[in-house]
Design a protein around this motif. Structure first.
Motif, PDB file in Angstrom:
ATOM      1  N   GLY A   8       0.583  -1.111   0.013  1.00 16.61           N
ATOM      2  CA  GLY A   8       0.066   0.009   0.040  1.00 16.61           C
ATOM      3  C   GLY A   8       0.737   1.334   0.157  1.00 16.61           C
ATOM      4  O   GLY A   8       0.274   2.372  -0.292  1.00 16.61           O
ATOM      5  N   GLY A   9       2.050   1.243   0.213  1.00 13.62           N
ATOM      6  CA  GLY A   9       2.982   2.415   0.166  1.00 13.62           C
ATOM      7  C   GLY A   9       3.075   2.880  -1.195  1.00 13.62           C
ATOM      8  O   GLY A   9       2.843   2.195  -2.382  1.00 13.62           O
ATOM      9  N   GLY A  10       3.676   4.377  -1.207  1.00 21.14           N
ATOM     10  CA  GLY A  10       3.595   4.843  -2.559  1.00 21.14           C
ATOM     11  C   GLY A  10       3.724   6.532  -2.507  1.00 21.14           C
ATOM     12  O   GLY A  10       3.851   6.808  -1.346  1.00 21.14           O
ATOM     13  N   LEU A  18      -4.006   7.205   1.700  1.00 23.75           N
ATOM     14  CA  LEU A  18      -3.108   5.964   1.372  1.00 23.75           C
ATOM     15  C   LEU A  18      -3.683   5.074   2.354  1.00 23.75           C
ATOM     16  O   LEU A  18      -3.747   5.293   3.374  1.00 23.75           O
ATOM     17  CB  LEU A  18      -1.796   6.241   1.313  1.00 23.75           C
ATOM     18  CG  LEU A  18      -0.856   5.212   0.771  1.00 23.75           C
ATOM     19  CD1 LEU A  18      -1.127   5.537  -0.902  1.00 23.75           C
ATOM     20  CD2 LEU A  18       0.637   5.821   0.935  1.00 23.75           C
ATOM     21  N   ARG A  19      -3.694   3.570   1.960  1.00 16.83           N
ATOM     22  CA  ARG A  19      -4.097   2.522   2.711  1.00 16.83           C
ATOM     23  C   ARG A  19      -2.965   1.724   2.926  1.00 16.83           C
ATOM     24  O   ARG A  19      -2.819   1.013   1.952  1.00 16.83           O
ATOM     25  CB  ARG A  19      -5.563   1.995   2.653  1.00 16.83           C
ATOM     26  CG  ARG A  19      -5.937   1.247   3.747  1.00 16.83           C
ATOM     27  CD  ARG A  19      -7.274   0.604   3.328  1.00 16.83           C
ATOM     28  NE  ARG A  19      -7.903  -0.317   4.296  1.00 16.83           N
ATOM     29  CZ  ARG A  19      -8.538   0.002   5.330  1.00 16.83           C
ATOM     30  NH1 ARG A  19      -8.949   1.486   5.265  1.00 16.83           N
ATOM     31  NH2 ARG A  19      -9.017  -0.790   6.260  1.00 16.83           N
ATOM     32  N   LEU A  20      -2.245   1.491   4.445  1.00 15.62           N
ATOM     33  CA  LEU A  20      -1.376   0.719   4.400  1.00 15.62           C
ATOM     34  C   LEU A  20      -2.091  -0.692   4.743  1.00 15.62           C
ATOM     35  O   LEU A  20      -2.716  -0.842   5.581  1.00 15.62           O
ATOM     36  CB  LEU A  20      -0.270   1.288   5.228  1.00 15.62           C
ATOM     37  CG  LEU A  20       0.603   2.338   4.774  1.00 15.62           C
ATOM     38  CD1 LEU A  20       1.416   2.627   5.733  1.00 15.62           C
ATOM     39  CD2 LEU A  20       1.032   2.188   3.626  1.00 15.62           C
ATOM     40  N   ALA A  91       7.898   9.070   5.113  1.00 18.45           N
ATOM     41  CA  ALA A  91       8.668   8.240   5.994  1.00 18.45           C
ATOM     42  C   ALA A  91       8.784   6.707   5.309  1.00 18.45           C
ATOM     43  O   ALA A  91       7.625   6.353   4.808  1.00 18.45           O
ATOM     44  CB  ALA A  91       8.551   8.333   7.468  1.00 18.45           C
ATOM     45  N   ALA A  92       9.622   5.645   6.076  1.00 17.94           N
ATOM     46  CA  ALA A  92       9.208   4.510   5.848  1.00 17.94           C
ATOM     47  C   ALA A  92       8.383   4.082   7.112  1.00 17.94           C
ATOM     48  O   ALA A  92       8.722   4.331   8.257  1.00 17.94           O
ATOM     49  CB  ALA A  92      10.784   3.642   5.952  1.00 17.94           C
ATOM     50  N   TYR A  93       7.613   3.220   6.672  1.00 18.85           N
ATOM     51  CA  TYR A  93       6.619   2.839   7.659  1.00 18.85           C
ATOM     52  C   TYR A  93       6.649   1.154   7.826  1.00 18.85           C
ATOM     53  O   TYR A  93       6.810   0.576   6.826  1.00 18.85           O
ATOM     54  CB  TYR A  93       5.139   2.951   7.103  1.00 18.85           C
ATOM     55  CG  TYR A  93       4.705   4.503   7.214  1.00 18.85           C
ATOM     56  CD1 TYR A  93       3.996   5.103   8.373  1.00 18.85           C
ATOM     57  CD2 TYR A  93       5.308   5.490   6.451  1.00 18.85           C
ATOM     58  CE1 TYR A  93       3.393   6.160   8.532  1.00 18.85           C
ATOM     59  CE2 TYR A  93       4.809   6.923   6.652  1.00 18.85           C
ATOM     60  CZ  TYR A  93       4.020   7.025   7.682  1.00 18.85           C
ATOM     61  OH  TYR A  93       3.605   8.545   7.838  1.00 18.85           O
ATOM     62  N   THR A 114       7.725  -0.113   4.155  1.00 19.80           N
ATOM     63  CA  THR A 114       7.340   0.374   2.931  1.00 19.80           C
ATOM     64  C   THR A 114       7.312   2.019   2.853  1.00 19.80           C
ATOM     65  O   THR A 114       7.118   2.586   3.835  1.00 19.80           O
ATOM     66  CB  THR A 114       5.704  -0.045   2.702  1.00 19.80           C
ATOM     67  OG1 THR A 114       5.199   0.347   1.314  1.00 19.80           O
ATOM     68  CG2 THR A 114       4.756   0.422   3.855  1.00 19.80           C
ATOM     69  N   GLN A 115       7.828   2.417   1.761  1.00 15.18           N
ATOM     70  CA  GLN A 115       7.966   3.816   1.820  1.00 15.18           C
ATOM     71  C   GLN A 115       6.815   4.730   1.359  1.00 15.18           C
ATOM     72  O   GLN A 115       6.003   4.236   0.465  1.00 15.18           O
ATOM     73  CB  GLN A 115       9.031   4.059   0.841  1.00 15.18           C
ATOM     74  CG  GLN A 115       9.374   5.405   0.583  1.00 15.18           C
ATOM     75  CD  GLN A 115      10.042   6.385   1.910  1.00 15.18           C
ATOM     76  OE1 GLN A 115      10.844   5.745   2.347  1.00 15.18           O
ATOM     77  NE2 GLN A 115       9.722   7.598   1.810  1.00 15.18           N
TER      78      GLN A 115
END
Length: 120
Positions: A8-10, A18-20, A91-93, A114-115
Motif C-alpha cells: 500500500g505504500g507509494g 493512502l491505505r497500508l 517516511a518508511a512505515y 514500505t515507503q
C-alpha cells in the motif's frame, strides 16, 4: 518464525489518502498487539498507531485526527488508513506484531518497511 508482508505504500499528493496493509503469518499462537511505526533516515522508529487484540488503539498526536488503524484478528492483518496526508508524513512505515510466547514473554516482529512519500 513470523513473517509480515506489507503493501500500500507509494507516492501521493498532499491532502491525499493512502491505505497500508500488513499480513502476518507463521508461528502465531496468540497476538497481543499489532501496530505501525515510522522511521526517518538516521532516526529511531516512532509509533504511529497500535491496536491490541481487544481492540484498544493508540495514536501519535500528529496523526490521531487523520489516521485510523484497524485489524482482522482471524487473518492476523492490520491496516492503516491515512487521510489528509502531509509532506511531514513522508517516511518508511513498518508493521509490527507482538506475539505472546508465554505468560510473561512477548516477542515483536517487524515488517520490511514500505515507503510513503507525500509530495506535490
Amino acid at each position: 518464525q513470523v513473517q509480515l508482508v506489507e503493501s500500500g505504500g507509494g507516492l501521493v499528493q498532499p491532502g491525499g489518502s493512502l491505505r497500508l496493509s500488513c499480513a502476518a503469518s507463521g508461528s502465531i499462537a496468540s497476538v497481543y498487539a499489532m501496530g505501525w511505526y515510522l522511521q526517518h533516515p538516521g532516526k529511531q522508529r516512532e509509533l504511529v498507531a497500535s491496536i491490541t487484540s481487544g481492540g484498544m488503539t493508540t495514536y501519535a498526536d500528529s496523526v490521531k485526527d487523520r489516521f485510523t488503524i484497524s485489524k482482522d484478528s482471524d487473518k492476523n492483518t492490520v491496516d492503516l488508513q491515512m487521510n489528509s496526508l502531509k509532506p511531514e508524513d513522508t517516511a518508511a512505515y513498518y508493521c509490527t506484531i507482538d506475539v505472546v510466547r508465554s505468560e510473561t514473554t512477548r516477542v515483536r516482529y517487524w515488517g520490511q518497511g514500505t515507503q510513503v512519500t507525500v509530495s506535490s
